[in-house]
Write an enzyme that holds these catalytic residues in place. Structure first.
Site, PDB file in Angstrom:
ATOM      1  N   MET A  92     -52.787 -88.182  78.992  1.00 56.73           N
ATOM      2  CA  MET A  92     -52.624 -87.364  77.796  1.00 56.73           C
ATOM      3  C   MET A  92     -53.871 -87.401  76.903  1.00 56.73           C
ATOM      4  SD  MET A  92     -49.803 -86.286  78.738  1.00 56.73           S
ATOM      5  CE  MET A  92     -48.891 -85.384  77.487  1.00 56.73           C
ATOM      6  N   ASN A 109     -54.666 -81.831  88.216  1.00 54.03           N
ATOM      7  CA  ASN A 109     -53.760 -82.174  87.119  1.00 54.03           C
ATOM      8  C   ASN A 109     -52.371 -81.649  87.455  1.00 54.03           C
ATOM      9  OD1 ASN A 109     -52.935 -83.009  84.445  1.00 54.03           O
ATOM     10  ND2 ASN A 109     -52.971 -80.841  83.857  1.00 54.03           N
ATOM     11  N   HIS A 111     -48.854 -80.301  85.530  1.00 50.42           N
ATOM     12  CA  HIS A 111     -48.360 -79.839  84.228  1.00 50.42           C
ATOM     13  C   HIS A 111     -46.902 -79.413  84.381  1.00 50.42           C
ATOM     14  CE1 HIS A 111     -48.542 -78.098  80.233  1.00 50.42           C
ATOM     15  NE2 HIS A 111     -47.908 -77.043  80.719  1.00 50.42           N
TER      16      HIS A 111
HETATM   17  C1  GAR Z   1     -45.145 -85.330  83.718  1.00 49.24           C
HETATM   18  O1  GAR Z   1     -44.020 -84.535  83.434  1.00 49.24           O
HETATM   19  C2  GAR Z   1     -46.409 -84.503  83.722  1.00 49.24           C
HETATM   20  O2  GAR Z   1     -46.212 -83.206  84.238  1.00 49.24           O
HETATM   21  C3  GAR Z   1     -46.725 -84.450  82.255  1.00 49.24           C
HETATM   22  O3  GAR Z   1     -46.464 -85.743  81.783  1.00 49.24           O
HETATM   23  C4  GAR Z   1     -45.425 -86.312  82.576  1.00 49.24           C
HETATM   24  C5  GAR Z   1     -45.901 -87.653  83.085  1.00 49.24           C
HETATM   25  O4  GAR Z   1     -44.869 -88.350  83.696  1.00 49.24           O
HETATM   26  N1  GAR Z   1     -48.068 -84.064  82.011  1.00 49.24           N
HETATM   27  C6  GAR Z   1     -48.460 -83.376  80.960  1.00 49.24           C
HETATM   28  O5  GAR Z   1     -47.692 -83.005  80.087  1.00 49.24           O
HETATM   29  C7  GAR Z   1     -49.931 -83.076  80.913  1.00 49.24           C
HETATM   30  N2  GAR Z   1     -50.217 -82.106  79.910  1.00 49.24           N
HETATM   31  P1  GAR Z   1     -45.167 -89.630  84.576  1.00 49.24           P
HETATM   32  O6  GAR Z   1     -46.013 -90.574  83.724  1.00 49.24           O
HETATM   33  O7  GAR Z   1     -43.799 -90.208  84.831  1.00 49.24           O
HETATM   34  O8  GAR Z   1     -45.853 -89.194  85.817  1.00 49.24           O
END
Ligand code: GAR
Length: 221
Positions: A92, A109, A111
């Site tokens: 993030m 990445n 998303h």
């Molecule tokens: C996931 O849903 C990913 O798509 C999102 O954060 C989460 C991480 O989960 N990413 C974003 O929002 C990027 N802009 P995780 O730590 O359990 O993999």
């Protein structure tokens, strides 16, 4: 071919990291995770990496005065580990133009929406607010503009009337965990070319870049 040396960058829980660890642990995936970097101390994903015997680094972005200084530290760590590919998995922190350019078409990445719809944060709340019947996730190559870049794989999930952010998030994560290893596999195997800012998959088979949530497979059968 030697497996591509891959780093996963995280900020949090790391369930996508876990999916990548599980998928690449066997001998037949063309990528191998050689480093996990978190920009936050205590990120849950660090434990997952340690459990899998993967080296970890914490590079705390909050302690760097400029974005450039953080990006340089990150780049140095990646080079030291002789990394070929980078996967952002719930990372993030926005990366600067120079860093993104250096890793162009080698950095992926994930998303939690069907890009180009719902770039940015709070995607599930906005999908619910818009009253849409479907949403999903996207794995794409990273570009300097946030949540832009050639799309590699998309996963589609239904939105049900009774959903809230939590239930929708859980359903989207299920397909995220199938999409990310698949996208990494395509890239690591050298099957993806970027032509006119579109990802083109060599020898693409129908639906290879599409993952459906199991409830959709049943409903559409
Ligand atoms: C996931 O849903 C990913 O798509 C999102 O954060 C989460 C991480 O989960 N990413 C974003 O929002 C990027 N802009 P995780 O730590 O359990 O993999």
């Amino acid at each position: 071919m030697e497996p591509r040396r891959t780093a996963v960058l995280i900020s949090g829980t790391g369930t996508n990291l876990q999916a990548l660890i599980d998928a690449t642990a066997g001998g037949d995936h063309p990528a191998r995770i050689v480093l996990v970097i978190s920009n936050r101390e205590g990120a849950g994903g660090l434990e997952r990496a340690a459990r899998a015997g993967i080296p970890t680094r914490v590079i705390p972005s909050a302690r760097f005065e400029t974005r450039g200084a953080f990006d340089t530290a990150l780049d140095t760590a990646l080079r030291e580990a002789e990394v070929d590919l980078v996967c952002l998995a719930g990372f993030m922190r926005v990366l600067g133009q120079d860093f993104v350019a250096r890793w162009r078409d080698r950095m992926l990445n994930i998303h939690p929406s069907l890009l180009p719809a719902f770039r940015g944060l709070e995607t599930h709340a906005r999908v619910l607010e818009a009253g849409l019947p479907v949403t999903g996730c996207t794995v794409h190559f990273v570009r300097p503009e946030i949540d832009e870049g050639p799309v590699l794989v998309q996963g589609v999930v239904p939105v049900f009337p009774e959903d809230d952010v939590e239930t929708l998030n859980a359903r989207v994560l299920e397909v995220e965990h199938r999409c990310y290893p698949r996208a990494l596999e395509m890239v690591a195997a050298g099957r993806i070319s970027v032509i006119d800012e579109r990802a083109v998959l060599a020898g693409e088979r129908p639906f290879e870049r599409l993952v459906l949530h199991p409830s959709l497979q049943e409903a559409t059968r």
